[in-house]
Design an enzyme around this catalytic site. Structure first.
Site, short mmCIF file in Angstrom:
data_model
loop_
_atom_site.label_atom_id
_atom_site.label_comp_id
_atom_site.label_asym_id
_atom_site.label_seq_id
_atom_site.Cartn_x
_atom_site.Cartn_y
_atom_site.Cartn_z
N GLU A 103 0.80 -1.22 0.00
CA GLU A 103 0.00 0.00 0.00
C GLU A 103 0.84 1.28 0.00
O GLU A 103 0.32 2.37 -0.20
CB GLU A 103 -0.94 -0.01 1.21
CG GLU A 103 -2.03 -1.07 1.09
CD GLU A 103 -2.89 -1.18 2.33
OE1 GLU A 103 -2.45 -0.71 3.40
OE2 GLU A 103 -3.99 -1.75 2.23
N GLU B 115 7.69 -21.92 7.55
CA GLU B 115 8.16 -21.04 8.61
C GLU B 115 9.12 -21.73 9.58
O GLU B 115 9.68 -21.10 10.48
CB GLU B 115 6.99 -20.48 9.41
CG GLU B 115 6.23 -21.52 10.23
CD GLU B 115 5.08 -20.92 11.02
OE1 GLU B 115 5.12 -21.03 12.26
OE2 GLU B 115 4.18 -20.34 10.40
#
EC number: 4.2.1.126
Length: 305
Positions: A86, A117
């Protein structure tokens, strides 16, 4: 990395206020969630001095031509990617200036990538792939504070000389020990035990917004409280740009639009042109002298900011 038990983490504890939530009516479930969400902002307020340190690191990196890099897994990784994505349209920066790295890559944005992960080497590898440098700031995000991918990334980042920040929701976490500075925003047990996509994620979303927005304000990409570095890439954003110019300069819409066109769709230049009554080249020069800061550019020209 120390192998702390999940059961001992604040984010894994059961919330006393929601133990009978499975029997509650819909409005009561919503009320419980809402009441818990209200506590998040207070938890964030308590760590504002730590957030300031992260902003200071980030601004220092940006001034050196470095980057802000978020690294995380699962929800934490997605929040970093979201905040990074953004920034370019909001502040007219390169997509490389604020980067989001997620364990498992792009696929992990839409679905879980099992085991991605669990390896410290993967965090190191992903940072190596973007040529991490000592001018960058790396922010490792993990609600639990123990994710190996994030831990490995932070360790590698420190080895390169990059500034490092850990962002977690547990005290004295493993990733806090791996970073130059830590933000430990303790929001308490989740409404659904262990579901850190709830309060923990909300806290982290708020903090990431604070870091990127404040860093960009410090870099002169906001004037008054307006997005003067907005990237004019579509009709909606052009209308916003024109309104910003009108608001700051007091010009009518026609004059603001004409200035924006002459400025090559660069709002800052259009504003400086109108406020200093100069042409685009002069405004561009003033902006360069002021390192992109409108207020400084106007001061250089002798105008009130």
């Amino acid at each position: 990395m120390e192998n702390s038990s999940l059961s001992s983490l604040t984010t894994e504890l059961r919330n006393e206020k929601s133990k009978r939530i499975h029997q509650a009516e819909t409005i009561d479930i919503l009320t419980i969630i809402n009441e818990e969400d209200k506590t998040v902002a207070e938890a964030v307020e308590a760590v504002l001095p730590d957030v300031k340190t992260a902003v200071d690191f980030a601004v220092e990196s940006l001034k050196k031509g470095g980057r802000i890099i978020y690294i995380g897994a699962g929800t934490s990784g997605r929040l970093g990617v979201l905040d990074a994505a953004e920034c370019p349209p909001t502040f007219s920066i390169s997509p490389d200036t604020v980067r989001g790295m997620i364990a498992g890559g792009e696929k992990a944005l839409f679905e879980a990538v099992e085991g991605a992960e669990d390896h410290e080497d993967f965090g190191m590898r992903d940072l190596q792939s973007i040529q991490l440098s000592k001018n960058d700031t790396v922010i490792g995000i993990a609600a639990s504070g123990r994710t190996p991918y994030v831990h490995g990334g932070l360790k590698y980042a420190r080895q390169t000389g990059a500034k490092t920040i850990s962002l977690t929701c547990n005290k004295d976490s493993a990733i806090s020990k791996a970073a130059d500075h830590s933000i430990e925003v303790v929001v308490g047990p989740e409404v659904v035990a262990g579901s850190t996509r709830m309060k923990a994620a909300t806290a982290h979303k708020m903090i990431l917004n604070m870091i990127s927005t404040t860093a960009m304000i410090r870099m002169g990409k906001v004037y008054e409280n307006l997005m003067v570095d907005v990237h004019v890439s579509n009709d909606k954003l052009k209308e916003r740009a024109i309104r910003i110019i009108e608001t700051v300069t007091g010009a009518d819409k026609k004059t603001a639009e004409a200035a924006l066109d002459k400025a090559g769709n660069q709002v800052k230049i259009a504003i400086i042109m109108l406020k200093t009554k100069t042409d685009a080249d002069t405004a561009q020069h003033l902006l360069k002298q002021s390192e992109g800061n409108i207020a400084k550019a106007l001061t250089i020209h002798g105008e009130s900011s």
